[in-house]
Write a protein that holds these residues in place. Sequence first.
Motif, short mmCIF file in Angstrom:
data_model
loop_
_atom_site.label_atom_id
_atom_site.label_comp_id
_atom_site.label_asym_id
_atom_site.label_seq_id
_atom_site.Cartn_x
_atom_site.Cartn_y
_atom_site.Cartn_z
N ALA A 200 58.87 -37.90 30.93
CA ALA A 200 59.45 -39.18 30.51
C ALA A 200 58.43 -40.28 30.74
CB ALA A 200 60.72 -39.46 31.30
N ARG A 204 56.82 -49.46 31.10
CA ARG A 204 55.59 -49.97 31.73
C ARG A 204 54.38 -49.15 31.31
NH1 ARG A 204 54.11 -52.36 37.01
NH2 ARG A 204 52.60 -51.08 38.12
N GLY A 391 47.64 -42.57 38.12
CA GLY A 391 47.73 -43.87 37.46
C GLY A 391 49.11 -44.15 36.92
N PRO A 392 49.31 -45.39 36.45
CA PRO A 392 50.66 -45.83 36.06
C PRO A 392 51.19 -45.21 34.77
CG PRO A 392 49.07 -47.60 35.70
CD PRO A 392 48.34 -46.48 36.41
N ILE A 394 50.67 -41.78 34.21
CA ILE A 394 50.55 -40.35 34.45
C ILE A 394 51.80 -39.87 35.18
CG2 ILE A 394 49.20 -38.62 35.72
CD1 ILE A 394 46.77 -40.45 35.01
N THR A 395 52.27 -38.69 34.81
CA THR A 395 53.57 -38.26 35.30
C THR A 395 53.53 -37.95 36.79
OG1 THR A 395 55.46 -36.86 34.83
CG2 THR A 395 53.33 -35.78 34.88
N ALA A 396 54.63 -38.27 37.45
CA ALA A 396 54.81 -37.90 38.85
C ALA A 396 55.65 -36.63 38.95
CB ALA A 396 55.48 -39.04 39.61
N MET B 1 56.85 -41.47 35.78
CA MET B 1 55.49 -41.98 35.88
C MET B 1 55.17 -42.30 37.34
SD MET B 1 54.25 -42.21 32.63
CE MET B 1 54.89 -40.53 32.57
N GLN B 2 53.89 -42.19 37.67
CA GLN B 2 53.47 -42.53 39.03
C GLN B 2 53.60 -44.04 39.22
OE1 GLN B 2 49.54 -40.86 39.52
NE2 GLN B 2 50.22 -38.78 39.07
N ASP B 3 53.95 -44.44 40.44
CA ASP B 3 54.18 -45.86 40.70
C ASP B 3 52.93 -46.46 41.33
OD1 ASP B 3 55.37 -48.26 40.78
OD2 ASP B 3 56.77 -47.79 42.40
N ILE B 4 51.99 -46.84 40.48
CA ILE B 4 50.70 -47.35 40.94
C ILE B 4 50.66 -48.85 40.64
CG2 ILE B 4 48.20 -47.12 40.72
CD1 ILE B 4 49.51 -44.52 41.57
N PRO B 5 50.43 -49.68 41.66
CA PRO B 5 50.42 -51.13 41.40
C PRO B 5 49.19 -51.56 40.61
CG PRO B 5 49.82 -50.69 43.68
CD PRO B 5 50.21 -49.36 43.07
N LEU B 6 49.36 -52.66 39.89
CA LEU B 6 48.27 -53.23 39.09
C LEU B 6 47.57 -54.28 39.96
CD1 LEU B 6 50.40 -53.77 35.85
CD2 LEU B 6 49.23 -51.69 36.61
N ARG B 10 42.06 -52.20 42.24
CA ARG B 10 41.80 -51.11 41.28
C ARG B 10 40.64 -51.48 40.36
NH1 ARG B 10 41.23 -46.85 38.54
NH2 ARG B 10 40.07 -46.45 40.42
N GLU B 180 51.93 -55.98 43.54
CA GLU B 180 51.20 -56.54 42.39
C GLU B 180 51.63 -57.96 42.05
OE1 GLU B 180 52.17 -53.40 39.62
OE2 GLU B 180 53.47 -54.72 38.47
#
Lengths: 440, 440
Positions: A200, A204, A391-392, A394-396, B1-6, B10, B180
């Motif tokens: 999914a 964002r 990264g934001p 890429i799937t977790a 999705m991975q929860d990576i801050p902006l 980075r 972020e």
Amino acid sequence: MQDIPLTVTRLLVHGALAHGTSRITTWAGTAGGAEPDRRTFLEAGVRAIQLAGALHDEFGVEPGDPVATLMANTADHLEAYLAVPSMGAVLHTLDPWLPADQLVAAARLGGARVLLTDPAGLAPLASVLPRLTHLRHVIVAGGSESAAVVPGTAYSAEVHDYELLIDDRRKRYDWPEIDERDAAVLCHTTSAHAAPRGVAYSHRALYLHALQAQTPQAYGIGVGDLVLPVVPMSRMLAWGLPYAAFAGGASLLLPGIYDQPAPLAEMSERERPTLAVADPATWDGLLEELATRPRDLSCLHEAVVVGGPGEDPGGPLLAQELGWRHGISTAAAWGAPETLSPACVARTEGGGADEAGRYRFPASVEYGVLGPDLAPLPWDGESQGELLLRGPWITASYVEETGQPAPLHEGWLRTGETATISPDGRVAMKPPKEPSPEGR
Amino acid sequence: MQDIPLTVTRLLVHGALAHGTSRITTWAGTAGGAEPDRRTFLEAGVRAIQLAGALHDEFGVEPGDPVATLMANTADHLEAYLAVPSMGAVLHTLDPWLPADQLVAAARLGGARVLLTDPAGLAPLASVLPRLTHLRHVIVAGGSESAAVVPGTAYSAEVHDYELLIDDRRKRYDWPEIDERDAAVLCHTTSAHAAPRGVAYSHRALYLHALQAQTPQAYGIGVGDLVLPVVPMSRMLAWGLPYAAFAGGASLLLPGIYDQPAPLAEMSERERPTLAVADPATWDGLLEELATRPRDLSCLHEAVVVGGPGEDPGGPLLAQELGWRHGISTAAAWGAPETLSPACVARTEGGGADEAGRYRFPASVEYGVLGPDLAPLPWDGESQGELLLRGPWITASYVEETGQPAPLHEGWLRTGETATISPDGRVAMKPPKEPSPEGR
């Protein structure tokens, strides 16, 4: 700063209004003097609003509900790309070219009650429709709804004509407030040997990728470009082109069901795309077609060749043929369902043929290679290990229903791809090592 | 999705590693055979880590603390751009060219205990240092720390040499986890008649803008480009170029204190930038310089002319001169301290001279024009009203200390700029209407 969420809704509204005069051209072949279907971003945007209205008012689609597509690359499909996530629902793209069993498994994974299809999807749909017991409504675009009624099969879905459904529909929709981390699109891995695994993508993720895909690191597209995604919108979101083009005002040339070499050459000569994205087999076929029947493709600034883990992205021979014979620069794009694609892009930077297949990643994708003991390897251009990404977009995890954990290591995605990283930061994907016959 | 801050962190890590071989060239004039200062993104990144270590270990800078700069466009300044937000502190860029009273007011607004300066900032700093009673540490880059010691003035700040401070410092920093939405950079409006108003840009805003600024809608830059920001890094973040270039791997040519026409022409001929960003007066001066002493500037793909509300971005005459005489395309960029800049960019799209000054906004900036009764006006190219903006890199408020609300209308920023919007979505900024002498 203002707290504005990053959503597909914003891409829809922006593209339709700020780039209202950009164009979507869907090829319709040349038989009988057929002309392409042409509509503007504004027209497509308004139709997307009408589609959202129909999905909500007629079929009760609410935020969080899945809505499936089984369609070729067409303007109608793009309207579903825009409408479904914008109304808070989840777009599930199904691939008409899947074997029947895989198609059924993928459709069940998403569980959509409503499915949009078109002439490309009708035959595959008819062959599996009796097994899709969760399906209630089939919307047929392209004006051929009667073909969906397959005599003698038993199924419960109602069939609707897309044009009749949106005709006279209201041109406003009260878009819901969306959490940018909510799912917007569901894609899935496919395999003949394993159940499909769903991934999914959040609003964002799609928004950030649509921005990145416009930069020169990726496609470098904007107003004035005409981009041709030959890669299907039914798989991996056509490598990010539809959302990026709509957000950036780059016009789209969509091949519809005409994704074979001859019509691709024909539409390219007539419509003059500036960038095209296709797999190596398609580019090879196009080169053969051009050898048989030369055409002027000087319009193309760049030919993007796509490939995934373990695949050969065409290599230097394809690039040489396109470059030397036709004056077209090439770029190689790498991706996988577990990341929005492209995740990285390779092109030469003035260093000659040695540079082929050396990929650059954008700021939104962290990368590294790990050795067999899962220790990070140096960026020396020689140490070969498994490529890991973070990264934001890429799937977790895979979607829960599939019950399979994503291949993660300390939060990083394990791609299964063998790679080296050069001191200049570029990544070379390596074909898997052949086991030595001597066991050495 | 991975929860990576902006985050800016980075951008720092990505630029230093993934684009480690891209270059930062700081011009040093040509007197006495002087050579430019040259360092790679990797070298600058490592020095930024060392600077963060020094700020933390020597001066106790913690997340949330302001750190000021009073510097020209140099690699050292870029290192502060990267180090300060990455460690969770807030970079406050002060402008050496401000009148003393405004400089004092701006410095007090930020309240930084630590300030970095260089030869461009030393004289202005000396003139106001006794009034900056909050200042504890002055770090002087450029190897001239002794000049900061102004005999006969009374002040409490210690003076440190930048190179000595970071020399032998550890090359790792345990970056804090950053929300972020936290502030990363503080800028301020300036006026001779009013107190400065501070605008805090979040990590999220800077990250999104750094992506957008790489797209063809904005600068269209990436690896292989060499970008020349003549606009100062001490005001409005040099129109977004430093972060965008570092994130995208575009090499930087920084003029240092040599931002006059003759050295700009000299460095451009020698270093061959592909894109330069400057205000109309600088471009006019450069054209005069070239008329007197012709030089080859064919390297420049685009000259970007910047302007803000009520300012004339040079207009068609400047564009004609650059285009016809020197073969350089122009773009006009519009911005203001209340939004990361550029907020929008104008360039011709094949429609001829009529198109000059018609701006396109990116997806991250919603826009509209309101009439005097604050009702939205139609996008007909004729209805003239105040331009309003909304988006994730536009301010919702001035920083609290200034006690002034931002000019908002229902959450949208009122720019004070008079504009029309065409049906194709492009925005024309209009000079304010002259009041009619007859009162009509």
